[in-house]
Write a protein that holds these residues in place. Structure first.
Motif, PDB file in Angstrom:
ATOM      1  N   ALA A 297       0.841  -1.241   0.017  1.00  0.00           N
ATOM      2  CA  ALA A 297       0.089   0.072   0.098  1.00  0.00           C
ATOM      3  C   ALA A 297       1.029   1.296  -0.157  1.00  0.00           C
ATOM      4  O   ALA A 297       1.822   1.335   0.825  1.00  0.00           O
ATOM      5  CB  ALA A 297      -0.926  -0.188   1.282  1.00  0.00           C
ATOM      6  N   ARG A 298       0.674   2.254  -0.987  1.00  0.00           N
ATOM      7  CA  ARG A 298       1.429   3.414  -1.012  1.00  0.00           C
ATOM      8  C   ARG A 298       0.693   4.584  -0.858  1.00  0.00           C
ATOM      9  O   ARG A 298      -0.618   4.541  -1.627  1.00  0.00           O
ATOM     10  CB  ARG A 298       2.390   3.331  -2.611  1.00  0.00           C
ATOM     11  CG  ARG A 298       2.942   2.075  -2.491  1.00  0.00           C
ATOM     12  CD  ARG A 298       3.742   2.257  -3.926  1.00  0.00           C
ATOM     13  NE  ARG A 298       4.338   0.962  -4.387  1.00  0.00           N
ATOM     14  CZ  ARG A 298       5.877   0.822  -3.896  1.00  0.00           C
ATOM     15  NH1 ARG A 298       6.387   1.549  -3.392  1.00  0.00           N
ATOM     16  NH2 ARG A 298       6.169  -0.464  -4.317  1.00  0.00           N
ATOM     17  N   HIS A 299       1.213   5.582  -0.217  1.00  0.00           N
ATOM     18  CA  HIS A 299       0.638   6.921  -0.574  1.00  0.00           C
ATOM     19  C   HIS A 299       1.872   7.943  -0.640  1.00  0.00           C
ATOM     20  O   HIS A 299       2.655   8.204   0.407  1.00  0.00           O
ATOM     21  CB  HIS A 299       0.064   7.522   0.790  1.00  0.00           C
ATOM     22  CG  HIS A 299      -0.795   8.764   0.573  1.00  0.00           C
ATOM     23  ND1 HIS A 299      -1.997   8.816  -0.114  1.00  0.00           N
ATOM     24  CD2 HIS A 299      -0.524   9.944   1.001  1.00  0.00           C
ATOM     25  CE1 HIS A 299      -2.264  10.186   0.032  1.00  0.00           C
ATOM     26  NE2 HIS A 299      -1.622  10.848   0.587  1.00  0.00           N
ATOM     27  N   GLY A 300       1.818   8.505  -1.836  1.00  0.00           N
ATOM     28  CA  GLY A 300       3.025   9.343  -1.910  1.00  0.00           C
ATOM     29  C   GLY A 300       4.458   8.249  -2.022  1.00  0.00           C
ATOM     30  O   GLY A 300       4.430   7.277  -2.507  1.00  0.00           O
ATOM     31  N   GLU A 301       5.425   8.761  -1.241  1.00  0.00           N
ATOM     32  CA  GLU A 301       6.628   8.091  -0.976  1.00  0.00           C
ATOM     33  C   GLU A 301       6.385   7.051   0.164  1.00  0.00           C
ATOM     34  O   GLU A 301       7.302   6.309   0.305  1.00  0.00           O
ATOM     35  CB  GLU A 301       7.779   9.068  -0.831  1.00  0.00           C
ATOM     36  CG  GLU A 301       7.949   9.932  -1.766  1.00  0.00           C
ATOM     37  CD  GLU A 301       9.460  10.390  -1.816  1.00  0.00           C
ATOM     38  OE1 GLU A 301       9.641  11.001  -0.618  1.00  0.00           O
ATOM     39  OE2 GLU A 301      10.422  10.502  -2.718  1.00  0.00           O
ATOM     40  N   THR A 302       5.366   7.159   0.909  1.00  0.00           N
ATOM     41  CA  THR A 302       5.271   6.278   2.118  1.00  0.00           C
ATOM     42  C   THR A 302       4.616   4.920   1.643  1.00  0.00           C
ATOM     43  O   THR A 302       3.536   5.036   1.139  1.00  0.00           O
ATOM     44  CB  THR A 302       4.411   7.058   3.230  1.00  0.00           C
ATOM     45  OG1 THR A 302       4.728   8.224   3.462  1.00  0.00           O
ATOM     46  CG2 THR A 302       4.270   6.131   4.367  1.00  0.00           C
ATOM     47  N   PHE A 303       5.135   4.009   2.440  1.00  0.00           N
ATOM     48  CA  PHE A 303       4.609   2.443   1.756  1.00  0.00           C
ATOM     49  C   PHE A 303       4.492   1.591   2.967  1.00  0.00           C
ATOM     50  O   PHE A 303       5.303   1.664   3.937  1.00  0.00           O
ATOM     51  CB  PHE A 303       5.373   1.863   0.673  1.00  0.00           C
ATOM     52  CG  PHE A 303       6.964   1.656   0.952  1.00  0.00           C
ATOM     53  CD1 PHE A 303       7.001   0.489   1.578  1.00  0.00           C
ATOM     54  CD2 PHE A 303       7.834   2.465   0.864  1.00  0.00           C
ATOM     55  CE1 PHE A 303       8.464   0.078   1.893  1.00  0.00           C
ATOM     56  CE2 PHE A 303       9.166   2.376   1.267  1.00  0.00           C
ATOM     57  CZ  PHE A 303       9.520   0.977   1.577  1.00  0.00           C
ATOM     58  N   VAL A 304       3.556   0.743   2.950  1.00  0.00           N
ATOM     59  CA  VAL A 304       3.685  -0.482   4.026  1.00  0.00           C
ATOM     60  C   VAL A 304       3.358  -1.788   3.035  1.00  0.00           C
ATOM     61  O   VAL A 304       2.651  -1.873   2.129  1.00  0.00           O
ATOM     62  CB  VAL A 304       2.506  -0.376   5.016  1.00  0.00           C
ATOM     63  CG1 VAL A 304       2.530  -1.706   5.654  1.00  0.00           C
ATOM     64  CG2 VAL A 304       2.787   0.718   5.670  1.00  0.00           C
ATOM     65  N   ALA A 305       4.413  -2.728   3.078  1.00  0.00           N
ATOM     66  CA  ALA A 305       4.327  -4.024   2.502  1.00  0.00           C
ATOM     67  C   ALA A 305       4.157  -5.261   3.275  1.00  0.00           C
ATOM     68  O   ALA A 305       4.902  -5.320   4.333  1.00  0.00           O
ATOM     69  CB  ALA A 305       5.453  -4.199   1.435  1.00  0.00           C
ATOM     70  N   VAL A 306       3.471  -6.221   3.120  1.00  0.00           N
ATOM     71  CA  VAL A 306       3.169  -7.097   4.106  1.00  0.00           C
ATOM     72  C   VAL A 306       3.135  -8.317   3.079  1.00  0.00           C
ATOM     73  O   VAL A 306       2.476  -8.629   2.081  1.00  0.00           O
ATOM     74  CB  VAL A 306       1.597  -7.222   4.458  1.00  0.00           C
ATOM     75  CG1 VAL A 306       1.497  -8.428   5.532  1.00  0.00           C
ATOM     76  CG2 VAL A 306       1.441  -5.927   5.349  1.00  0.00           C
ATOM     77  N   LEU A 307       4.209  -9.404   3.589  1.00  0.00           N
ATOM     78  CA  LEU A 307       4.573 -10.566   2.825  1.00  0.00           C
ATOM     79  C   LEU A 307       4.085 -11.951   3.838  1.00  0.00           C
ATOM     80  O   LEU A 307       4.690 -11.959   4.783  1.00  0.00           O
ATOM     81  CB  LEU A 307       5.986 -10.651   2.543  1.00  0.00           C
ATOM     82  CG  LEU A 307       6.579 -11.822   1.686  1.00  0.00           C
ATOM     83  CD1 LEU A 307       5.888 -12.003   0.301  1.00  0.00           C
ATOM     84  CD2 LEU A 307       7.889 -11.987   1.555  1.00  0.00           C
TER      85      LEU A 307
END
Length: 531
Positions: A67-77
């Motif tokens: 999930a991204r908003h601008g340069e901020t992201f969170v990834a779940v694997l």
């Protein structure tokens, strides 16, 4: 204006794996590699994704959501269930975490307290990123001390970075009776370390930070704990059956008995099994024979679909033995993977009952003495109380400082925390890696919120597993009619032992519960404030 974007790469089937006669296709099963330096994926069928200025290669049988908003992201694997909003899709979970991350990183970490499963999380802004594992790091994060590289398997990371063997601990299986695991957070490779639970790693600076526990874990009424945790544990299984075929291991032990009880509402959609070891077939182990027989009798009594999975031998033949050594540097049952691969029970999600012991005061019941815990006490516990050899103490002194363990002294029982972060966090993942060649694994207690509640029971009641016995009594009381590890255990509270059905067991009289609890506490010389 920046727009919200969520990208999900769904998990693929086992058909995406290209079989190899030398069994190399089983190497680093369900793994990943995350590194800044350009590299080829370890297997041609692995997927690749650019994230935070680095490349993430991963087994396609793992789901990835970013999930991204601008340069901020969170990834779940991996695989996860959010206990707050009951989200099961990784895209929804990643977006929820991003909402918190945009407020603050600490808000995101607090939200992760209630995310159960087996996963890693990578979050950041631009190339400034952090990585962490799930509550017990059951999907491990191995990191290099000499390169910007991270992986699911120590052997994989050592191969990529060229790390030499550890000068003192090159073979954890050669340590013999002195230890059940490697000391501290070291691995058999000098420059490869493992990230432990309740900490994260800043990829930009290499700094490791502790974020849990944040406040003192206060004692709670065990009946309140059962009321709170029961639905959280049961609901996960109900949601998982919508997307997976569940396979639950069943033994004569307390932990698997608890999971069985909590699975009652979905038992008609779940399969259960026990292992049949060679010693049982040959009549050489009365203890394991009893374990198998009780599992069968219990399954027959409660009426569930039950299988026996033969364990053919202690060690598999080559080339599978070498693959197993690479996947799990600490051996539990090296033939485990082969047993599952040949069982015919493929395409399942294996529900394990690991980590209930985090809250059962394991080290307190097995010789723990020193308070507070320090590196020397950790080494003594690791070596089964036989001594404090200098190399072990040195590694634990490093672990103690690296994880800021001292800061937890007034927040919880440090022996329980040490069990959670070291024994569960660095030892158990090797067992999961042995069966990863066949199944994905999931543990329903693997969320910090759940561990914190389990650890909040009064100490005496944790030692005798009152909460687990209470869960069994409430959800499937018939399961208490069979010995647990060779001994009959009483229901908790004893007054409601004969609840005739599930509906009535969920509507206990609170006055009766209170009276039963008072009687139980008096009988055990305990109190809510026992320390």
């Amino acid at each position: 204006m920046s727009r919200r974007r969520v990208q999900t790469l769904p998990r693929a089937s086992d058909d995406t794996v290209i079989p190899d006669p030398e069994q190399r296709h089983l190497l680093w099963a369900r793994g990943y590699l995350y590194a800044r330096e350009p590299s080829e994926p370890p297997h041609p069928w692995w997927r690749s994704h650019e994230l935070g200025g680095r490349t993430l290669h991963f087994d396609p049988r793992l789901e990835l959501s970013v999930a991204r908003h601008g340069e901020t992201f969170v990834a779940v694997l991996g695989i996860a269930v959010d206990l707050s909003e009951w989200l099961t899709g990784l895209g929804d979970i990643a977006e929820m975490l991003l909402d918190h991350r945009l407020r603050s990183r600490s808000a995101m970490i607090r939200a992760l307290d209630r995310v159960c499963g087996r996963y890693i999380v990578i979050d950041g802004r631009g190339e400034h990123a952090w990585i962490q594992g799930d509550a017990s790091c059951s999907r491990p994060v191995y990191y290099s001390t000499t390169a910007d590289a991270y992986a699911s398997h120590a052997h994989l990371l050592a191969a990529v970075t060229g790390s030499p063997r550890h000068p003192r601990f090159p073979d954890p299986n050669g340590l013999g009776k002195r230890t059940y695991a490697m000391p501290g957070n070291c691995t058999p490779w000098r420059d490869v370390r493992v990230l432990t639970p309740n900490t994260d790693l800043c990829l930009t600076t290499g700094e490791i930070s502790r974020f849990f526990p944040r406040s003192r874990i206060e004692h709670r009424d065990p009946l309140l704990i059962i009321d709170h945790l029961g639905p959280l544990l049961e609901r996960q299984l109900e949601l998982l059956t919508r997307e997976h075929r569940l396979l639950i291991s069943l033994t004569a032990g307390l932990d698997s008995r608890t999971t069985l009880a909590l699975s009652r509402s979905v038992a008609d959609r779940v399969e259960y099994f026990c292992y049949e070891f060679p010693e049982v077939r040959e009549g050489r182990s009365p203890e394991k024979q009893q374990d198998s027989e009780i599992s069968r009798q219990l399954a027959e009594r409660v009426g569930v679909t039950f299988h026996t999975v033969p364990m053919p031998y202690r060690y598999p033949e080559e080339p599978l033995l070498s693959v197993t050594r690479a996947n799990a540097t600490l051996f539990s049952h090296p033939a485990l993977g082969l047993s599952h691969l040949t069982s015919g029970l493929d395409d399942r999600l294996h529900i394990r009952s690991s980590h209930f012991e985090v809250a059962r005061r394991w080290f307190r019941r097995h010789g723990a003495t020193q308070i507070p815990v320090d590196g020397k006490e950790m080494a003594r516990l690791l070596t089964e109380y036989h001594g404090n050899e200098a190399p072990f103490v040195e590694e634990f002194d490093r672990f103690y400082a690296l994880t800021d363990f001292e800061s937890t002294e007034d927040l919880c029982d440090q022996h329980d925390l040490f069990y959670w972060e070291h024994r569960a966090g660095t030892w158990v993942p090797h067992f999961l890696a042995e069966s990863d060649v066949a199944y994905e694994n999931y543990t329903i207690v693997n969320a910090r919120h759940i561990y914190e509640w389990l650890m909040s029971a009064p100490h005496r009641l944790r030692s005798n597993a009152a909460v687990q016995r209470g869960l069994i009594t409430r959800y499937w009381p018939e399961a208490m009619e069979f010995p647990i590890n060779g001994q009959m255990k009483e229901h908790f509270p004893a007054q409601v032992a004969c609840a005739p059905d599930r509906a009535s067991s969920r509507n206990w009289s609170m006055s009766g519960l209170a009276a039963s609890l008072k009687q139980f506490l008096r009988g055990n010389s305990a109190s809510r404030h026992f320390r």
